[in-house]
Design a protein around this motif. Structure first.
Motif, PDB file in Angstrom:
ATOM      1  N   ILE A  29      81.044  67.006 -30.050  1.00  0.00           N
ATOM      2  CA  ILE A  29      82.607  67.255 -29.084  1.00  0.00           C
ATOM      3  C   ILE A  29      83.510  67.391 -29.799  1.00  0.00           C
ATOM      4  CG2 ILE A  29      83.181  67.262 -26.774  1.00  0.00           C
ATOM      5  CD1 ILE A  29      81.464  65.128 -26.070  1.00  0.00           C
ATOM      6  N   PRO A  30      83.581  68.137 -30.915  1.00  0.00           N
ATOM      7  CA  PRO A  30      85.239  68.614 -31.733  1.00  0.00           C
ATOM      8  C   PRO A  30      86.063  68.218 -31.100  1.00  0.00           C
ATOM      9  CG  PRO A  30      83.516  70.391 -32.204  1.00  0.00           C
ATOM     10  CD  PRO A  30      82.924  69.220 -30.233  1.00  0.00           C
ATOM     11  N   LEU A  31      85.905  69.108 -29.441  1.00  0.00           N
ATOM     12  CA  LEU A  31      87.614  69.328 -29.010  1.00  0.00           C
ATOM     13  C   LEU A  31      87.639  67.680 -28.969  1.00  0.00           C
ATOM     14  CD1 LEU A  31      89.685  70.147 -27.967  1.00  0.00           C
ATOM     15  CD2 LEU A  31      88.493  70.911 -25.902  1.00  0.00           C
ATOM     16  N   VAL A  32      87.207  66.976 -27.858  1.00  0.00           N
ATOM     17  CA  VAL A  32      87.717  65.902 -27.911  1.00  0.00           C
ATOM     18  C   VAL A  32      87.987  64.958 -28.946  1.00  0.00           C
ATOM     19  CG1 VAL A  32      86.954  63.504 -26.418  1.00  0.00           C
ATOM     20  CG2 VAL A  32      86.234  65.882 -25.860  1.00  0.00           C
ATOM     21  N   VAL A  33      87.323  64.908 -29.935  1.00  0.00           N
ATOM     22  CA  VAL A  33      87.262  63.885 -31.110  1.00  0.00           C
ATOM     23  C   VAL A  33      88.840  64.086 -31.610  1.00  0.00           C
ATOM     24  CG1 VAL A  33      86.375  63.854 -33.711  1.00  0.00           C
ATOM     25  CG2 VAL A  33      84.618  64.184 -31.987  1.00  0.00           C
ATOM     26  N   LYS A  34      89.134  65.646 -32.303  1.00  0.00           N
ATOM     27  CA  LYS A  34      90.713  66.087 -32.657  1.00  0.00           C
ATOM     28  C   LYS A  34      91.347  65.441 -31.645  1.00  0.00           C
ATOM     29  CE  LYS A  34      93.096  69.049 -34.615  1.00  0.00           C
ATOM     30  NZ  LYS A  34      93.102  70.328 -35.230  1.00  0.00           N
ATOM     31  N   VAL A  35      90.866  66.158 -30.414  1.00  0.00           N
ATOM     32  CA  VAL A  35      92.448  65.612 -29.098  1.00  0.00           C
ATOM     33  C   VAL A  35      92.438  63.907 -29.552  1.00  0.00           C
ATOM     34  CG1 VAL A  35      92.746  64.991 -27.044  1.00  0.00           C
ATOM     35  CG2 VAL A  35      91.692  66.749 -27.250  1.00  0.00           C
ATOM     36  N   LEU A  36      91.220  62.989 -29.608  1.00  0.00           N
ATOM     37  CA  LEU A  36      90.981  61.779 -29.867  1.00  0.00           C
ATOM     38  C   LEU A  36      91.995  61.317 -31.149  1.00  0.00           C
ATOM     39  CD1 LEU A  36      88.316  60.289 -27.675  1.00  0.00           C
ATOM     40  CD2 LEU A  36      90.299  60.242 -26.723  1.00  0.00           C
ATOM     41  N   ARG A  37      91.732  61.968 -32.343  1.00  0.00           N
ATOM     42  CA  ARG A  37      92.441  61.622 -32.955  1.00  0.00           C
ATOM     43  C   ARG A  37      93.837  61.544 -33.332  1.00  0.00           C
ATOM     44  NH1 ARG A  37      94.357  63.997 -37.304  1.00  0.00           N
ATOM     45  NH2 ARG A  37      92.988  65.789 -36.573  1.00  0.00           N
ATOM     46  N   LEU A  38      93.974  62.959 -32.445  1.00  0.00           N
ATOM     47  CA  LEU A  38      95.234  63.051 -32.566  1.00  0.00           C
ATOM     48  C   LEU A  38      96.771  61.660 -31.574  1.00  0.00           C
ATOM     49  CD1 LEU A  38      95.615  66.761 -32.385  1.00  0.00           C
ATOM     50  CD2 LEU A  38      96.417  65.438 -34.078  1.00  0.00           C
ATOM     51  N   THR A  39      96.099  61.451 -30.430  1.00  0.00           N
ATOM     52  CA  THR A  39      96.380  60.551 -29.541  1.00  0.00           C
ATOM     53  C   THR A  39      96.665  59.176 -30.229  1.00  0.00           C
ATOM     54  OG1 THR A  39      95.286  61.538 -27.951  1.00  0.00           O
ATOM     55  CG2 THR A  39      96.136  59.394 -27.674  1.00  0.00           C
ATOM     56  N   TYR A  40      95.317  58.843 -31.089  1.00  0.00           N
ATOM     57  CA  TYR A  40      96.340  57.308 -31.156  1.00  0.00           C
ATOM     58  C   TYR A  40      97.165  57.077 -32.641  1.00  0.00           C
ATOM     59  CZ  TYR A  40      92.001  57.755 -35.742  1.00  0.00           C
ATOM     60  OH  TYR A  40      91.695  57.842 -35.972  1.00  0.00           O
ATOM     61  N   GLU A  41      96.558  58.735 -33.121  1.00  0.00           N
ATOM     62  CA  GLU A  41      98.041  58.907 -34.802  1.00  0.00           C
ATOM     63  C   GLU A  41      99.597  58.535 -33.477  1.00  0.00           C
ATOM     64  OE1 GLU A  41      96.813  61.998 -36.807  1.00  0.00           O
ATOM     65  OE2 GLU A  41      94.542  61.458 -37.938  1.00  0.00           O
ATOM     66  N   HIS A  42      99.770  59.021 -33.092  1.00  0.00           N
ATOM     67  CA  HIS A  42     100.698  59.299 -32.110  1.00  0.00           C
ATOM     68  C   HIS A  42     100.957  58.409 -31.339  1.00  0.00           C
ATOM     69  CE1 HIS A  42     103.762  62.383 -29.646  1.00  0.00           C
ATOM     70  NE2 HIS A  42     103.226  61.197 -28.835  1.00  0.00           N
ATOM     71  N   ILE A  43     100.009  57.784 -30.991  1.00  0.00           N
ATOM     72  CA  ILE A  43     100.687  55.793 -30.452  1.00  0.00           C
ATOM     73  C   ILE A  43     100.680  55.636 -31.912  1.00  0.00           C
ATOM     74  CG2 ILE A  43      99.741  54.248 -29.287  1.00  0.00           C
ATOM     75  CD1 ILE A  43      97.833  56.216 -27.854  1.00  0.00           C
ATOM     76  N   GLU A  44     100.803  55.464 -32.965  1.00  0.00           N
ATOM     77  CA  GLU A  44     100.939  54.716 -34.401  1.00  0.00           C
ATOM     78  C   GLU A  44     101.746  55.247 -34.335  1.00  0.00           C
ATOM     79  OE1 GLU A  44      96.203  53.969 -35.638  1.00  0.00           O
ATOM     80  OE2 GLU A  44      97.355  55.814 -36.591  1.00  0.00           O
ATOM     81  N   ASN A  45     101.969  56.551 -34.737  1.00  0.00           N
ATOM     82  CA  ASN A  45     103.122  56.564 -35.091  1.00  0.00           C
ATOM     83  C   ASN A  45     104.736  56.502 -33.681  1.00  0.00           C
ATOM     84  OD1 ASN A  45     102.473  57.615 -37.736  1.00  0.00           O
ATOM     85  ND2 ASN A  45     101.917  59.561 -36.570  1.00  0.00           N
ATOM     86  N   ASN A  46     104.554  56.821 -32.882  1.00  0.00           N
ATOM     87  CA  ASN A  46     106.256  56.429 -31.701  1.00  0.00           C
ATOM     88  C   ASN A  46     105.604  55.084 -30.848  1.00  0.00           C
ATOM     89  OD1 ASN A  46     106.974  58.534 -32.597  1.00  0.00           O
ATOM     90  ND2 ASN A  46     104.380  59.532 -31.916  1.00  0.00           N
ATOM     91  N   ASN A  47     104.419  54.353 -30.825  1.00  0.00           N
ATOM     92  CA  ASN A  47     104.370  52.955 -30.269  1.00  0.00           C
ATOM     93  C   ASN A  47     104.525  53.632 -29.111  1.00  0.00           C
ATOM     94  OD1 ASN A  47     103.944  51.205 -32.304  1.00  0.00           O
ATOM     95  ND2 ASN A  47     106.244  51.120 -32.645  1.00  0.00           N
ATOM     96  N   THR A  48     104.191  54.591 -28.510  1.00  0.00           N
ATOM     97  CA  THR A  48     103.851  55.062 -27.418  1.00  0.00           C
ATOM     98  C   THR A  48     103.386  56.662 -27.269  1.00  0.00           C
ATOM     99  OG1 THR A  48     105.470  55.364 -25.016  1.00  0.00           O
ATOM    100  CG2 THR A  48     106.466  56.193 -26.503  1.00  0.00           C
ATOM    101  N   PHE A  49     103.692  56.724 -25.964  1.00  0.00           N
ATOM    102  CA  PHE A  49     102.355  58.282 -25.652  1.00  0.00           C
ATOM    103  C   PHE A  49     104.071  59.265 -25.235  1.00  0.00           C
ATOM    104  CE2 PHE A  49      99.951  61.812 -23.439  1.00  0.00           C
ATOM    105  CZ  PHE A  49      99.232  62.232 -25.107  1.00  0.00           C
ATOM    106  N   LEU A  50     104.341  60.139 -25.885  1.00  0.00           N
ATOM    107  CA  LEU A  50     105.743  60.587 -25.518  1.00  0.00           C
ATOM    108  C   LEU A  50     105.053  62.063 -25.434  1.00  0.00           C
ATOM    109  CD1 LEU A  50     107.741  60.092 -29.066  1.00  0.00           C
ATOM    110  CD2 LEU A  50     108.110  58.755 -26.649  1.00  0.00           C
ATOM    111  N   ILE A  51     103.605  62.809 -25.053  1.00  0.00           N
ATOM    112  CA  ILE A  51     103.739  64.450 -24.415  1.00  0.00           C
ATOM    113  C   ILE A  51     103.991  64.208 -23.503  1.00  0.00           C
ATOM    114  CG2 ILE A  51     101.744  65.704 -24.645  1.00  0.00           C
ATOM    115  CD1 ILE A  51     102.891  65.293 -27.200  1.00  0.00           C
ATOM    116  N   PRO A  52     104.657  65.188 -22.529  1.00  0.00           N
ATOM    117  CA  PRO A  52     104.505  64.565 -21.068  1.00  0.00           C
ATOM    118  C   PRO A  52     103.478  65.288 -20.659  1.00  0.00           C
ATOM    119  CG  PRO A  52     105.380  67.052 -22.339  1.00  0.00           C
ATOM    120  CD  PRO A  52     105.784  66.150 -22.900  1.00  0.00           C
ATOM    121  N   ILE A  53     103.454  64.990 -18.515  1.00  0.00           N
ATOM    122  CA  ILE A  53     101.971  65.467 -18.475  1.00  0.00           C
ATOM    123  C   ILE A  53     101.712  66.905 -17.554  1.00  0.00           C
ATOM    124  CG2 ILE A  53     103.022  64.763 -15.580  1.00  0.00           C
ATOM    125  CD1 ILE A  53     100.011  63.641 -15.447  1.00  0.00           C
ATOM    126  N   LEU A  54     100.668  67.773 -18.204  1.00  0.00           N
ATOM    127  CA  LEU A  54     100.848  68.651 -18.117  1.00  0.00           C
ATOM    128  C   LEU A  54     101.166  69.052 -16.313  1.00  0.00           C
ATOM    129  CD1 LEU A  54      97.468  69.715 -20.013  1.00  0.00           C
ATOM    130  CD2 LEU A  54      99.808  69.940 -20.464  1.00  0.00           C
TER     131      LEU A  54
END
Length: 120
Positions: free
Chosen positions: A43-68
């Motif tokens: 499931i390429p979309l989920v693979v990419k979203v999950l990678r971007l998510t954990y990289e974002h959390i690693e870089n920011n120590n939180t999740f800074l993307i607001p809920i849609l």
């Protein structure tokens, strides 16, 4: 996702977010493990979203993307607006989208999260 272990892991992540908030170490490991299931299921979309998510959390120590936001109104002329939310709420929503990938709205929201994470 179809894999029973992946669904259990999603539930575990959601439960941990409720209990401890964004505990980066455990959370990142769990997201990486969930990504492995998505790779298995191809499931390429989920693979990419999950990678971007954990990289974002690693870089920011939180999740800074607001809920849609649900639906833009006519007055907003389809300008993407986001509602105020906590990092935990937004991340919980993102992870929960992966439980039902047969839902077109979930796929659409995952694509929007992918774009937001890519452009962050």
């Amino acid at each position: 996702m179809e894999n029973k272990k992946a669904i259990e892991l999603i539930d575990k992540i959601l439960g941990n977010l409720d209990k401890t908030g964004i505990d980066t170490e455990t959370l990142i490991d769990d997201i990486k493990q969930l990504r492995a299931y998505a790779l298995e299921e191809q499931i390429p979309l989920v693979v990419k979203v999950l990678r971007l998510t954990y990289e974002h959390i690693e870089n920011n120590n939180t999740f800074l993307i607001p809920i849609l936001d649900d639906e833009p109104t006519d007055e907003e002329e389809h300008i993407e607006e986001h509602v105020e939310s906590s990092p935990v709420e937004s991340l919980k929503y993102l992870i929960s989208l992966m439980k039902n990938l047969n839902n077109k709205i979930n796929i659409s929201d995952l694509k929007e999260y992918r774009d937001l994470l890519t452009n962050y």
